[in-house]
Enzyme design. Sequence first.
Site, PDB file in Angstrom:
ATOM      1  N   GLU A   1       0.323   1.125  -5.158  1.00  0.00           N
ATOM      2  CA  GLU A   1      -0.557   0.858  -4.015  1.00  0.00           C
ATOM      3  C   GLU A   1      -1.921   1.521  -4.213  1.00  0.00           C
ATOM      4  O   GLU A   1      -2.954   0.964  -3.823  1.00  0.00           O
ATOM      5  CB  GLU A   1       0.129   1.369  -2.740  1.00  0.00           C
ATOM      6  CG  GLU A   1      -0.598   1.122  -1.439  1.00  0.00           C
ATOM      7  CD  GLU A   1      -0.580  -0.316  -0.960  1.00  0.00           C
ATOM      8  OE1 GLU A   1      -0.899  -1.191  -1.754  1.00  0.00           O
ATOM      9  OE2 GLU A   1      -0.261  -0.546   0.224  1.00  0.00           O
TER      10      GLU A   1
ATOM     11  N   THR B   1     -10.708  -3.632   1.690  1.00  0.00           N
ATOM     12  CA  THR B   1     -10.136  -2.442   2.304  1.00  0.00           C
ATOM     13  C   THR B   1     -11.137  -1.285   2.243  1.00  0.00           C
ATOM     14  O   THR B   1     -11.285  -0.528   3.197  1.00  0.00           O
ATOM     15  CB  THR B   1      -8.828  -2.032   1.596  1.00  0.00           C
ATOM     16  OG1 THR B   1      -7.934  -3.140   1.682  1.00  0.00           O
ATOM     17  CG2 THR B   1      -8.182  -0.836   2.258  1.00  0.00           C
TER      18      THR B   1
END
Lengths: 307, 307
Positions: free
Chosen positions: B129, B182
């Site tokens: 991640e 993001t």
Amino acid sequence: MKNEIKIFSPATVANVACGFDVLGFCLDSIGDEMIIRKTEAQGLKITKVEGYDLPYEIEQNVAGVSAHAMYTALEPDCGFEIEIYKKIKPGSGIGSSAASAAGSVWGMNELLGNPLNQTQLTYYAMKGEALASQCEHADNLAPAIFGGFTLVKSIDPLHILQLPTPSELYATLIHPQIEVKTSESRAILPKEIPLQNAISQWANVGSLVHALHTADYDLIKESLIDSVVESHRKELIPHFDAVKTAALNAGALGCAISGAGPSIFALSKGKKTATAVESAMRIVYSNTEIEFETYVSKINVEGIYKI
Amino acid sequence: MKNEIKIFSPATVANVACGFDVLGFCLDSIGDEMIIRKTEAQGLKITKVEGYDLPYEIEQNVAGVSAHAMYTALEPDCGFEIEIYKKIKPGSGIGSSAASAAGSVWGMNELLGNPLNQTQLTYYAMKGEALASQCEHADNLAPAIFGGFTLVKSIDPLHILQLPTPSELYATLIHPQIEVKTSESRAILPKEIPLQNAISQWANVGSLVHALHTADYDLIKESLIDSVVESHRKELIPHFDAVKTAALNAGALGCAISGAGPSIFALSKGKKTATAVESAMRIVYSNTEIEFETYVSKINVEGIYKI
């Protein structure tokens, strides 16, 4: 219906480490006693105040102010006399004013046949609490009225949640006899906080609520962390770090400032540990000039009750 | 023991309105498929990527990076091949990278006889991640691996709580096909937030956890409020306010940005309402130039599973 009721109105711990302004829990072995008496004559009177020197005038006494707010809203065909046997020292940080503000309305409600629910009682009690702290808040009132652990979800509209209380949870309190004014204790807090600290705080609040639901004492321990308030307020409480370290070393699940201070609370699993924590806390202040009192209490899941 | 496993690795919703960076839940009708195969030859290989154009190099693919972290820690006497059938569009805000990062380690763990628990799997998945989002976080990984609602209590040490999932809860998602990075979505957030907003946020997190434990849908509705992030991030998502209003008017319990966006999620009681919410959301974007996709999903309490 009875015309007189004698009640125990308990001390309470607000904030509970991670839950500044929203969490609280109710104590059992510390509290005021009050007698509320129905009278034929209309109006409200405070007829006795013992223990501490507090005003008899309705509008200057927190128990009077909350009682007056409820009385004028309900307009009952009677009056009330209020006697206050104050045991919780004002300014101790364990909900002294909340006990008074909640006690009068709770007692009146009982004598009127309980027309109001617990949230409504809290609403009127907040009017009295505002006299003491210059703002309406419910984080001590809610646990006094609902019992156990409470979460004040919002003030406007007033929305209070009653959380479960694991059965083996005990509180230890130490009250160093120093003055910390709520206003000063509020002023020392920053208006803005780092987002990262806020994230830790809401993780811990969520975690503590989960831990109370699952009676997970290890998780209670890991959740009783204050990333926001403690670092500022502890400056107002001499020896706070030493007391906290002593409490944790003695087995407490957590230790933090009770409300605005100066009292410090710890939570423990079992009375035996809570008592060991009390001894450990006492040792710290015994080595100083500061006078202090300590208490060990089961969590009071009932809140205010008749005696 | 089997040498090959085919899995469904679900999309997930992080933040859940009030729980920025800590809360998440798992979806059922949207997710990747992956095949993990044990090989005699040591080492890891990504042998197929379908759906989206993602790298085959282990160190450049999130599924490869998480797999590599776990593989070098466990040192098994075999290797693995990974096939990725990507259905979740990267950058959609519903845990596309988390599904890949979690799927590879989950599948390998199954083929090795489950030496690792869910928290350990999350730990290795975080390494993958981190490749996608430049920081290690677990708010999408935890619901993918644990299923249902999760709370990431802390990252270091990694501590994840599984929360209860009320049985009638359904999610509706709308994914407008716009790019919100993001990094941009993080950069738009302030470093400091008002204490009062933070207090509201932790009251709502505590309240939502309580509501999930008590299956109190009204309280879920009142808790799905974001006082911290939404006002900033919604600027990146055209028509967010209109979608939210439409969803709430159609009966949704709450509606907020999914993760870093641009997807928007709603939670509803019952599939019928969730479907009505989907229609209401579609109408908003149908009147624009923006392409979009919608989904209705039960909350997936299992997380990743074999298919």
